[in-house]
Write an enzyme that holds these catalytic residues in place. Structure first.
Site: not given
Ligand code: DX5
Ligand code: ZN
Length: 224
Positions: A7, A32, A34, A36, A65, A67, A136, A142, A174
């Protein structure tokens, strides 16, 4: 087959291409991304413009992904920017089937994501149309959070349902995946392992990916 999906949330955004290529050298199979929006989750990250430039910087599939609230409004932009896989949260979609069909109609692999508090059962009517289910194992928003253990039973349940119903979606996990938790998630049935902090948090991303992959492959040998 086990795949590591680093990620980029925990990467150095000023050197994204270099960070991705280091992770690729270590054996990463998917990138990956993310996304947000500050509404669905309490953090803001990146949008299609970053996906567009990443697309030129790597050959690996980009796993976006989302969010975000109202994902249908942005799915076409991500597909157009070069996303290969797009996942939406069950909790963010009023018309989940429509959102998944939209992703597929744009030629991308469609994934559905569930938060730690959302049961697998809420997906019963879409399991036959998704390419992957993302479980998840932290509350999204975060990187670097602690692994929430109820994800393990959810992945086991998803493997069981896949067997019973003769389906072939893949299972992705994840959040909080690191050298301590990687064995358990693989034994529970995870096949695509997202890791942010464990890849980009410290040390060399290439050897971090290599270490996770090796631990994951050892754990497959112990899988029931
Ligand atoms: C969280 C994200 C994850 C995150 C995972 O909201 O969707 O992809 O980056 O990070 P780690 O591996 O640090 O938990
Ligand atoms: Zn993610």
């Amino acid at each position: 087959m086990i795949e590591i999906a680093p990620s980029i949330l925990s990467a150095d955004f000023a050197h994204l291409a270099d960070q991705v290529s280091l992770a690729t050298k270590g054996g990463a199979a998917v990138v990956h991304v993310d996304v947000m929006d500050g509404h669905f989750v309490p953090n803001i990250t990146i949008g299609p413009v970053v996906v567009k430039w990443l697309r030129k910087a790597t050959q690996l599939p980009l796993d976006c992904h989302l969010m975000i609230e109202n994902p249908d409004q942005y799915i076409p932009d991500f597909a157009q920017a070069g996303a290969n896989w797009i996942s939406v949260h069950q909790e963010a979609c009023r018309h989940l089937d429509r959102s998944l069909q939209l992703i597929k109609s744009l030629g991308c692999k469609a994934g559905v994501v569930i938060n730690p508090a959302t049961p697998v059962e809420t997906l019963s009517e879409v399991l036959d149309i998704v390419d992957y289910v993302l479980v998840m194992s932290v509350n999204p928003g975060f990187g670097g959070q602690k692994f929430i253990r109820n994800a393990l039973a959810k992945m086991q349940r998803l493997s069981q349902l896949r067997r019973e119903r003769g389906l072939n979606y893949r299972i992705e996990v994840d959040g909080g995946v690191d050298l301590q938790t990687v064995g358990e998630v693989v034994r529970a049935g995870a096949e695509i392992l997202v890791a942010g902090n464990a890849v980009f948090g410290s040390g060399d991303p290439a050897s971090n990916v290599r270490g996770l992959l090796q631990a994951a492959q050892e754990a497959t040998l112990q899988r029931a």
